[in-house]
Design an enzyme around this catalytic site. Sequence first.
Site, PDB file in Angstrom:
ATOM      1  N   HIS A  42      32.341  51.310  41.188  1.00  0.00           N
ATOM      2  CA  HIS A  42      33.347  51.017  42.223  1.00  0.00           C
ATOM      3  C   HIS A  42      34.278  52.233  42.278  1.00  0.00           C
ATOM      4  O   HIS A  42      35.324  52.259  41.622  1.00  0.00           O
ATOM      5  CB  HIS A  42      34.155  49.755  41.866  1.00  0.00           C
ATOM      6  N   GLU A 111      30.324  53.504  46.305  1.00  0.00           N
ATOM      7  CA  GLU A 111      31.485  52.980  47.036  1.00  0.00           C
ATOM      8  C   GLU A 111      30.947  52.330  48.308  1.00  0.00           C
ATOM      9  O   GLU A 111      30.283  52.982  49.106  1.00  0.00           O
ATOM     10  CB  GLU A 111      32.489  54.097  47.354  1.00  0.00           C
ATOM     11  N   GLY A 136      27.595  48.726  43.789  1.00  0.00           N
ATOM     12  CA  GLY A 136      27.612  49.529  42.570  1.00  0.00           C
ATOM     13  C   GLY A 136      26.899  48.873  41.404  1.00  0.00           C
ATOM     14  O   GLY A 136      26.276  49.563  40.588  1.00  0.00           O
ATOM     15  N   ASP A 156      34.738  49.188  37.660  1.00  0.00           N
ATOM     16  CA  ASP A 156      36.144  48.971  38.017  1.00  0.00           C
ATOM     17  C   ASP A 156      36.265  48.158  39.317  1.00  0.00           C
ATOM     18  O   ASP A 156      36.767  48.656  40.326  1.00  0.00           O
ATOM     19  CB  ASP A 156      36.821  50.352  38.165  1.00  0.00           C
TER      20      ASP A 156
HETATM   21  N1  SAM Z   1      37.698  53.293  40.263  1.00  0.00           N
HETATM   22  C1  SAM Z   1      38.644  53.722  41.254  1.00  0.00           C
HETATM   23  C2  SAM Z   1      39.714  54.548  40.570  1.00  0.00           C
HETATM   24  O1  SAM Z   1      40.134  54.193  39.448  1.00  0.00           O
HETATM   25  O2  SAM Z   1      40.144  55.550  41.131  1.00  0.00           O
HETATM   26  C3  SAM Z   1      39.266  52.574  42.003  1.00  0.00           C
HETATM   27  C4  SAM Z   1      38.289  51.589  42.551  1.00  0.00           C
HETATM   28  S1  SAM Z   1      38.986  50.235  43.405  1.00  0.00           S
HETATM   29  C5  SAM Z   1      39.694  49.269  42.134  1.00  0.00           C
HETATM   30  C6  SAM Z   1      37.556  49.301  43.803  1.00  0.00           C
HETATM   31  C7  SAM Z   1      36.695  49.934  44.906  1.00  0.00           C
HETATM   32  O3  SAM Z   1      35.430  49.247  44.930  1.00  0.00           O
HETATM   33  C8  SAM Z   1      37.260  49.811  46.312  1.00  0.00           C
HETATM   34  O4  SAM Z   1      37.349  51.107  46.876  1.00  0.00           O
HETATM   35  C9  SAM Z   1      36.234  48.959  47.062  1.00  0.00           C
HETATM   36  O5  SAM Z   1      36.043  49.378  48.421  1.00  0.00           O
HETATM   37  C10 SAM Z   1      34.963  49.196  46.261  1.00  0.00           C
HETATM   38  N2  SAM Z   1      33.959  48.113  46.303  1.00  0.00           N
HETATM   39  C11 SAM Z   1      34.155  46.789  46.482  1.00  0.00           C
HETATM   40  N3  SAM Z   1      32.993  46.122  46.313  1.00  0.00           N
HETATM   41  C12 SAM Z   1      32.064  47.055  45.977  1.00  0.00           C
HETATM   42  C13 SAM Z   1      30.682  46.990  45.613  1.00  0.00           C
HETATM   43  N4  SAM Z   1      30.046  45.810  45.569  1.00  0.00           N
HETATM   44  N5  SAM Z   1      30.049  48.136  45.297  1.00  0.00           N
HETATM   45  C14 SAM Z   1      30.695  49.334  45.334  1.00  0.00           C
HETATM   46  N6  SAM Z   1      31.995  49.458  45.670  1.00  0.00           N
HETATM   47  C15 SAM Z   1      32.667  48.337  45.973  1.00  0.00           C
END
Ligand code: SAM
Length: 255
Positions: A42, A111, A136, A156
């Site tokens: 994520h 992402e 992810g 995450d």
């Molecule tokens: N890890 C990042 C950081 O610390 O800079 C922050 C990530 S943020 C908490 C979670 C992200 O996951 C969001 O940008 C969201 O769009 C994305 N997301 C949500 N569901 C997802 C999925 N099933 N697979 C991949 N990305 C996803």
Amino acid sequence: MLSYQHLYHAGNAADVHKHAVLALALDRMVQKPKPLSYIETHAGRGRYDLRAPEAVKTGEAAQGIARLRDGFPKDHPYITALNAQPGGLYPGSPAIAQALLRREDSLHLAELHPQEHAALCDALRAPNTHIHQQDGLALAQSLCPPTPRRGLMLVDPSYEIKADYTQIPKWLAAITRKWNVGVVMIWYPILTSGAHRPMLRALQADHPQALAHGVSFPPAREGHRMVGSGLFIVNPPFGLEAGLKPLSAAFRRLR
Ligand code: SAM
């Protein structure tokens, strides 16, 4: 369904905890000359402008990185990664990894959100960085065991979907069956409701040798339910635990 945008929360106390531990772990791992895989399920948009209206509106960075930064020694790998960013932007976890990893290491970042994915592609374009617009957790299953086999995976999710809490222990069991040498770091919020606790218990039952590291902090605003940040780390790199003690102390000073 993808309503979460990390720009509102970037640089908050939970980000500082997660990013500082990630930086410490990667710093330990690059001491050996062997190449590494870095997988992130994520990833977010890679870098964040903490002066943007979204970040200013919540004030979370003002209570997080703005208060915690001076508590880190200047040679801490997290500070090294912060200083490596262009234009004073705040690095998300993939930018921290890119700053600390080497050319021979390989990064796979997932992402799902179209805008966040596009921004991530713009921010972190590099020959060793592979950016995927797909789920992810599914990507991680398809990559494991990765090449190179040594490596670290950061998980995450935003936990907006409550099923994440029940899905992650089962998902992790399948990952560690295929990749028993991988360092896997799972972030979770510490909530006043205790919603994270059954997941943590399930993870600990399956992985009794893993390290759970938590910090607590004041809520970002009155009534905010997140009062701490936790990381569950399977196969923690040698020396990581010692590096966490000063970090816990820096968070204690916030209270
Ligand atoms: N890890 C990042 C950081 O610390 O800079 C922050 C990530 S943020 C908490 C979670 C992200 O996951 C969001 O940008 C969201 O769009 C994305 N997301 C949500 N569901 C997802 C999925 N099933 N697979 C991949 N990305 C996803």
